[in-house]
Design an enzyme around this catalytic site. Structure first.
Site: not given
Length: 166
Positions: A12, A16-18
């Site tokens: 991705d 790191l995200h929601g």
């Protein structure tokens, strides 16, 4: 001693995200998110990047930031209690991990944004020749590579997508 318990590996571009925390973290049952990325681990903006990503993890997961080489060097020392979610932002880094002996069997491709020189093969995935070569290296090593943005979507083989989008 058994090898590390890698429960999910995802590409991705946003790292790191929601969505990782809420969707993929729960889906994978991970308890540790390992961001394997040289820039996030050691780059000039690493502290800033890490602070934002740690906030996105919401305290639900242990979070580590390792360079690609450090991941290769230490992954086999992981505790059997650690359910590791490896997160990279490009296929070349995942291929480097695989070639370095990290026992990855599946690579989930989520977001690889369009940039000059890339072509779109799925709604959220664009690739260039370097990306395709990295996926081919992974597949040669026995890694299944699929595009799947969310767990409720059907996974699609990334190289098949690349062929049909050619």
């Amino acid at each position: 001693m058994t090898g590390p318990q890698i429960v999910w590996t995802r590409i991705d571009e946003r790292l790191l995200h929601g969505q990782i925390r809420i969707t993929w973290g729960k889906h994978s049952e991970a308890n540790l998110i390992l961001v394997a990325n040289d820039e996030a681990a050691e780059g000039p903006n690493a502290a800033f990047m890490q602070a934002g990503m740690k906030a996105s993890a919401g305290g639900e997961y242990a979070v580590r930031f390792f360079s690609i080489q450090k991941t290769i060097d230490v992954i086999h020392k992981a505790s059997p209690k650690q359910k590791i979610f490896i997160l990279c932002n490009n296929p070349t880094d995942v291929a480097r991990l695989v070639e370095g002996g990290v026992p990855i069997t599946h690579c989930n491709v989520g977001n690889m944004h369009y940039h000059d020189g890339k072509r779109q093969i799925a709604k959220t995935v664009s690739v260039d020749k370097t990306d395709i070569l990295a996926f081919e290296k992974m597949v040669e090593k026995g890694v299944t590579c699929t595009v799947q943005n969310t767990p409720d979507q059907t996974p699609i083989n990334v190289l098949e997508l690349a062929k049909t989008a050619a």
